[in-house]
Design a protein around this motif. Structure first.
Motif, PDB file in Angstrom:
ATOM      1  N   LEU A  66       0.815  -1.210   0.000  1.00  7.66           N
ATOM      2  CA  LEU A  66       0.000   0.000   0.000  1.00  7.66           C
ATOM      3  C   LEU A  66       0.852   1.264   0.000  1.00  7.66           C
ATOM      4  CD1 LEU A  66      -2.636  -1.069   2.654  1.00  7.66           C
ATOM      5  CD2 LEU A  66      -2.902  -1.053   0.170  1.00  7.66           C
ATOM      6  N   VAL A  67       0.384   2.254  -0.733  1.00  6.51           N
ATOM      7  CA  VAL A  67       0.984   3.579  -0.741  1.00  6.51           C
ATOM      8  C   VAL A  67      -0.121   4.553  -0.349  1.00  6.51           C
ATOM      9  CG1 VAL A  67       2.043   5.389  -2.138  1.00  6.51           C
ATOM     10  CG2 VAL A  67       2.659   2.994  -2.528  1.00  6.51           C
ATOM     11  N   CYS A  68       0.116   5.315   0.718  1.00  8.29           N
ATOM     12  CA  CYS A  68      -0.846   6.323   1.161  1.00  8.29           C
ATOM     13  C   CYS A  68      -0.429   7.654   0.562  1.00  8.29           C
ATOM     14  CB  CYS A  68      -0.855   6.416   2.683  1.00  8.29           C
ATOM     15  SG  CYS A  68      -1.885   7.757   3.302  1.00  8.29           S
ATOM     16  N   GLU A  69      -1.356   8.280  -0.158  1.00  3.49           N
ATOM     17  CA  GLU A  69      -1.110   9.606  -0.726  1.00  3.49           C
ATOM     18  C   GLU A  69      -1.863  10.621   0.125  1.00  3.49           C
ATOM     19  OE1 GLU A  69      -2.379   9.158  -4.759  1.00  3.49           O
ATOM     20  OE2 GLU A  69      -0.490   8.223  -5.354  1.00  3.49           O
ATOM     21  N   TRP A  70      -1.136  11.357   0.946  1.00  4.78           N
ATOM     22  CA  TRP A  70      -1.721  12.361   1.837  1.00  4.78           C
ATOM     23  C   TRP A  70      -1.695  13.670   1.077  1.00  4.78           C
ATOM     24  CZ3 TRP A  70       0.654  13.368   7.350  1.00  4.78           C
ATOM     25  CH2 TRP A  70      -0.077  14.359   8.001  1.00  4.78           C
ATOM     26  N   VAL A  71      -2.855  14.116   0.618  1.00  5.28           N
ATOM     27  CA  VAL A  71      -2.974  15.281  -0.250  1.00  5.28           C
ATOM     28  C   VAL A  71      -3.727  16.379   0.488  1.00  5.28           C
ATOM     29  CG1 VAL A  71      -3.771  16.116  -2.492  1.00  5.28           C
ATOM     30  CG2 VAL A  71      -3.056  13.729  -2.243  1.00  5.28           C
ATOM     31  N   GLU A  72      -3.144  17.563   0.519  1.00  8.97           N
ATOM     32  CA  GLU A  72      -3.757  18.731   1.166  1.00  8.97           C
ATOM     33  C   GLU A  72      -3.558  19.953   0.272  1.00  8.97           C
ATOM     34  OE1 GLU A  72      -5.404  19.155   3.965  1.00  8.97           O
ATOM     35  OE2 GLU A  72      -4.975  17.380   5.146  1.00  8.97           O
ATOM     36  N   SER A  73      -4.407  20.934   0.462  1.00  9.21           N
ATOM     37  CA  SER A  73      -4.196  22.239  -0.175  1.00  9.21           C
ATOM     38  C   SER A  73      -3.033  22.921   0.540  1.00  9.21           C
ATOM     39  CB  SER A  73      -5.457  23.099  -0.033  1.00  9.21           C
ATOM     40  OG  SER A  73      -5.699  23.360   1.350  1.00  9.21           O
ATOM     41  N   THR A  74      -2.536  24.011  -0.002  1.00 10.39           N
ATOM     42  CA  THR A  74      -1.460  24.730   0.693  1.00 10.39           C
ATOM     43  C   THR A  74      -1.944  25.205   2.062  1.00 10.39           C
ATOM     44  OG1 THR A  74      -2.036  26.755  -0.516  1.00 10.39           O
ATOM     45  CG2 THR A  74      -0.198  25.442  -1.381  1.00 10.39           C
ATOM     46  N   GLU A  75      -3.206  25.612   2.144  1.00  8.04           N
ATOM     47  CA  GLU A  75      -3.766  26.024   3.439  1.00  8.04           C
ATOM     48  C   GLU A  75      -3.830  24.844   4.402  1.00  8.04           C
ATOM     49  OE1 GLU A  75      -5.420  26.536   0.479  1.00  8.04           O
ATOM     50  OE2 GLU A  75      -5.038  28.672   0.212  1.00  8.04           O
ATOM     51  N   GLY A  76      -4.182  23.675   3.875  1.00 10.87           N
ATOM     52  CA  GLY A  76      -4.229  22.473   4.696  1.00 10.87           C
ATOM     53  C   GLY A  76      -2.862  22.088   5.238  1.00 10.87           C
ATOM     54  N   TRP A  77      -1.819  22.272   4.411  1.00 11.86           N
ATOM     55  CA  TRP A  77      -0.460  21.974   4.872  1.00 11.86           C
ATOM     56  C   TRP A  77      -0.006  22.978   5.922  1.00 11.86           C
ATOM     57  CZ3 TRP A  77       1.023  17.429   4.887  1.00 11.86           C
ATOM     58  CH2 TRP A  77       0.749  16.549   3.836  1.00 11.86           C
ATOM     59  N   LEU A  78      -0.434  24.228   5.793  1.00 14.60           N
ATOM     60  CA  LEU A  78      -0.108  25.227   6.815  1.00 14.60           C
ATOM     61  C   LEU A  78      -0.768  24.841   8.136  1.00 14.60           C
ATOM     62  CD1 LEU A  78       1.236  27.838   7.679  1.00 14.60           C
ATOM     63  CD2 LEU A  78      -0.785  29.075   6.823  1.00 14.60           C
ATOM     64  N   GLU A  79      -2.021  24.423   8.080  1.00 13.66           N
ATOM     65  CA  GLU A  79      -2.724  23.970   9.283  1.00 13.66           C
ATOM     66  C   GLU A  79      -2.020  22.754   9.891  1.00 13.66           C
ATOM     67  OE1 GLU A  79      -6.921  21.839  10.284  1.00 13.66           O
ATOM     68  OE2 GLU A  79      -7.024  23.591   8.964  1.00 13.66           O
ATOM     69  N   SER A  80      -1.570  21.836   9.046  1.00 16.90           N
ATOM     70  CA  SER A  80      -0.847  20.657   9.530  1.00 16.90           C
ATOM     71  C   SER A  80       0.451  21.063  10.221  1.00 16.90           C
ATOM     72  CB  SER A  80      -0.547  19.699   8.372  1.00 16.90           C
ATOM     73  OG  SER A  80      -1.745  19.178   7.836  1.00 16.90           O
ATOM     74  N   ALA A  81       1.176  22.016   9.628  1.00 22.16           N
ATOM     75  CA  ALA A  81       2.418  22.501  10.243  1.00 22.16           C
ATOM     76  C   ALA A  81       2.133  23.112  11.610  1.00 22.16           C
ATOM     77  CB  ALA A  81       3.103  23.515   9.332  1.00 22.16           C
ATOM     78  N   GLU A  82       1.014  23.836  11.724  1.00 22.06           N
ATOM     79  CA  GLU A  82       0.649  24.445  13.005  1.00 22.06           C
ATOM     80  C   GLU A  82       0.284  23.383  14.051  1.00 22.06           C
ATOM     81  OE1 GLU A  82      -2.403  27.148  11.709  1.00 22.06           O
ATOM     82  OE2 GLU A  82      -0.936  28.637  11.030  1.00 22.06           O
ATOM     83  N   LYS A  83      -0.407  22.323  13.629  1.00 22.44           N
ATOM     84  CA  LYS A  83      -0.732  21.228  14.552  1.00 22.44           C
ATOM     85  C   LYS A  83       0.549  20.550  15.051  1.00 22.44           C
ATOM     86  CE  LYS A  83      -5.283  19.712  12.891  1.00 22.44           C
ATOM     87  NZ  LYS A  83      -6.000  18.555  12.301  1.00 22.44           N
ATOM     88  N   ILE A  84       1.486  20.341  14.148  1.00 26.74           N
ATOM     89  CA  ILE A  84       2.753  19.712  14.520  1.00 26.74           C
ATOM     90  C   ILE A  84       3.537  20.634  15.454  1.00 26.74           C
ATOM     91  CG2 ILE A  84       4.959  18.823  13.662  1.00 26.74           C
ATOM     92  CD1 ILE A  84       3.396  18.001  11.078  1.00 26.74           C
ATOM     93  N   ALA A  85       3.502  21.935  15.200  1.00 27.18           N
ATOM     94  CA  ALA A  85       4.175  22.892  16.088  1.00 27.18           C
ATOM     95  C   ALA A  85       3.589  22.805  17.491  1.00 27.18           C
ATOM     96  CB  ALA A  85       4.040  24.311  15.543  1.00 27.18           C
ATOM     97  N   GLY A  86       2.281  22.640  17.595  1.00 27.09           N
ATOM     98  CA  GLY A  86       1.641  22.482  18.896  1.00 27.09           C
ATOM     99  C   GLY A  86       2.120  21.240  19.616  1.00 27.09           C
ATOM    100  N   MET A  87       2.348  20.167  18.866  1.00 23.05           N
ATOM    101  CA  MET A  87       2.877  18.934  19.458  1.00 23.05           C
ATOM    102  C   MET A  87       4.290  19.181  19.985  1.00 23.05           C
ATOM    103  SD  MET A  87       1.530  16.212  16.586  1.00 23.05           S
ATOM    104  CE  MET A  87       2.028  14.705  17.441  1.00 23.05           C
ATOM    105  N   GLN A  88       5.090  19.923  19.224  1.00 24.68           N
ATOM    106  CA  GLN A  88       6.453  20.241  19.649  1.00 24.68           C
ATOM    107  C   GLN A  88       6.433  21.074  20.921  1.00 24.68           C
ATOM    108  OE1 GLN A  88       7.812  21.818  15.688  1.00 24.68           O
ATOM    109  NE2 GLN A  88       9.693  20.793  16.311  1.00 24.68           N
TER     110      GLN A  88
END
Length: 115
Positions: free
Chosen positions: A67-89
């Motif tokens: 299996l290959v998982c393709e995680w696809v987001e808009s640029t805004e979605g990737w910014l939100e993901s980066a912010e979620k990861i920053a919160g984890m850090q």
């Protein structure tokens, strides 16, 4: 659901940096299998992070029985993901965060840190 376990702050920072690069368009696609010291559980072959050109989704595709998982987001979605990861850090303790696609049948990705 797909779970990604992260066992170091350096790897979590690396994932945040990747998400930020995807959010700015600096990168269009990143294969997590290319990260040094990444380990996969069969039948998962790779997780590919991509910037969406239209409706984002998170499909699983089969390649030669793996299996290959393709995680696809808009640029805004990737910014939100980066912010979620920053919160984890910032939290700095064992935790996890869910990343869900836009459709009810989308794959949910759980990013776990030190769990």
């Amino acid at each position: 659901m797909l779970r990604i376990d992260v066992q170091s702050e350096a790897r979590l920072h690396e994932l945040r940096t990747i998400a930020k690069r995807l959010s700015t368009g600096e990168s269009k696609m990143v294969r997590l299998s290319e990260l040094r010291d990444a380990h996969w559980v069969s039948p998962l072959l790779d997780v590919v992070l991509m910037v969406a050109t239209q409706n984002p989704d998170t499909p699983m595709r089969s390649r030669d029985g793996q299996l290959v998982c393709e995680w696809v987001e808009s640029t805004e979605g990737w910014l939100e993901s980066a912010e979620k990861i920053a919160g984890m850090q910032t939290f700095g303790k064992p935790c996890h965060q869910y990343f869900e696609g836009p459709h009810a049948d989308s794959l949910t990705i759980e990013l776990a840190y030190l769990e």
